[in-house]
Design a protein around this motif. Sequence first.
Motif, PDB file in Angstrom:
ATOM      1  N   HIS A  46       1.544   9.052  -6.014  1.00 21.55           N
ATOM      2  CA  HIS A  46       2.080  10.313  -5.736  1.00 21.55           C
ATOM      3  C   HIS A  46       3.020  11.008  -6.927  1.00 21.55           C
ATOM      4  CE1 HIS A  46       3.194  13.749  -3.386  1.00 21.55           C
ATOM      5  NE2 HIS A  46       4.706  13.543  -3.582  1.00 21.55           N
ATOM      6  N   SER A  60      -4.118  10.342  -2.399  1.00 23.01           N
ATOM      7  CA  SER A  60      -4.676   9.291  -1.554  1.00 23.01           C
ATOM      8  C   SER A  60      -6.178   8.896  -1.641  1.00 23.01           C
ATOM      9  CB  SER A  60      -4.257   9.120  -0.063  1.00 23.01           C
ATOM     10  OG  SER A  60      -4.786  10.591   0.690  1.00 23.01           O
ATOM     11  N   GLU A  68       0.855  -1.203  -0.107  1.00 23.98           N
ATOM     12  CA  GLU A  68       0.006  -0.041   0.004  1.00 23.98           C
ATOM     13  C   GLU A  68       0.849   1.244   0.023  1.00 23.98           C
ATOM     14  OE1 GLU A  68      -2.322  -0.346   3.129  1.00 23.98           O
ATOM     15  OE2 GLU A  68      -4.001  -1.611   2.196  1.00 23.98           O
ATOM     16  N   ALA A 112       0.767   3.947  -2.595  1.00 24.59           N
ATOM     17  CA  ALA A 112       0.736   5.522  -2.532  1.00 24.59           C
ATOM     18  C   ALA A 112       1.864   6.318  -3.133  1.00 24.59           C
ATOM     19  CB  ALA A 112       0.662   5.748  -1.050  1.00 24.59           C
TER      20      ALA A 112
END
Length: 401
Positions: A299, A305, A291, A295
């Motif tokens: 990004h 998110s 995870e 993320a």
Amino acid sequence: MPDPAAKPGLQPVATPAKAPTPGVDVAPTAGPTKLRRRHGILALSFVLAVLLPAALTAAYLWVRAADQYASTVGFSVRHEESVSALDILGGNLAGLSGSSSTDTDILYEFIQSQKLVADMDAALDLKALWSKPEDDWFFAFEPSGSIEDLIAYWDRMVKIYYDRTAGLIEVRVLAFSAEDATRIATTLFNESSEMINDLSAIAREDAIRYSREELDEAKVRLTSARAAVLAFRNQHQLVDPSIEVESQSQLIGSLQAQLANTLIQLDLLREGVGENDPRLEKGLRRVKVIEDRIAAERHKLGVGSDGTVSQVFADLIGEYERLVVEREFAEKTYISALATYDASLAEARRKSRYLAAYMRPTEAETSRFPERGLLLALISLFLFLIWSIAALVGYSLKDRR
């Protein structure tokens, strides 16, 4: 003796002579003509006004006047336009060769221009060539004369014959030696040929000038567009943001697939083992790592998110696409301008004009000028006419007195 033709019985009657009418004067008969003083004056004036000047003219022409030699050159401005093989196969043979009357008119005026005379004087020293006879003050040129005097003398020594219908120009050049006449005629032909070549170059330059300007503008635009794309890549260390986005998307998809697989394994473990099983803890750590990696990769793409898209990477992609579109448009514009320029250049090369000599400068073997007999006859005729008019005017004034 009786007249045999007379009828019998008729006698001829004698006609009496008419007596002069009283009171009428009869004009006396004119006597023989006698020489008078006015006759001698008239004869003396004829000698002084006609015979003496004619004799002096003849003496000058045959004693002092220098021999002149003629060189003749003939040429025409030719205008050729080459045609393609398709035009020839189609029977369009017009324009292969022809004469341009406009260019010939320009050349006719150029031969009489001050520029040509000045250029030829600088090349050959016409003043020295035409001032060689020292005793011939009438036909020779004065060395101290100005350019205007040289132009006036040029009109005497260079005769131009122009056939406007055929577009042919023939020039006769006179000089005091056969070699000088040929040199002047040859230089005149070379100067005329150079002028026609300049006209052809100017016409060719005008034909391709606009297309070359468009090509230069397209080249500058393409260079600027390519420089902008290169500066973008160097600034953001990206060759192609779209490729970067595609690579990141594939990586995120792979991570999401691994995450889903790990979650499924955790669910299976929860059903069969307790909460304290080390495999379950290991699976949870794996899920957390995946995870976090998803993320981080999101990004990089500018996706938060919560699923919203950030403006950072999206702006880069938009800017890059704009630069690419401008570059592609500049490339197409440059290709089109280059094709137009090549077509204009080919069209200009198809049309050419040049000076074709149908008579090269000749070199005389004998002197035919000045035409002494003709000049003497013309001068004598004019002297006689002037003397006759003056004599008639004098007698008319005398009779009115």
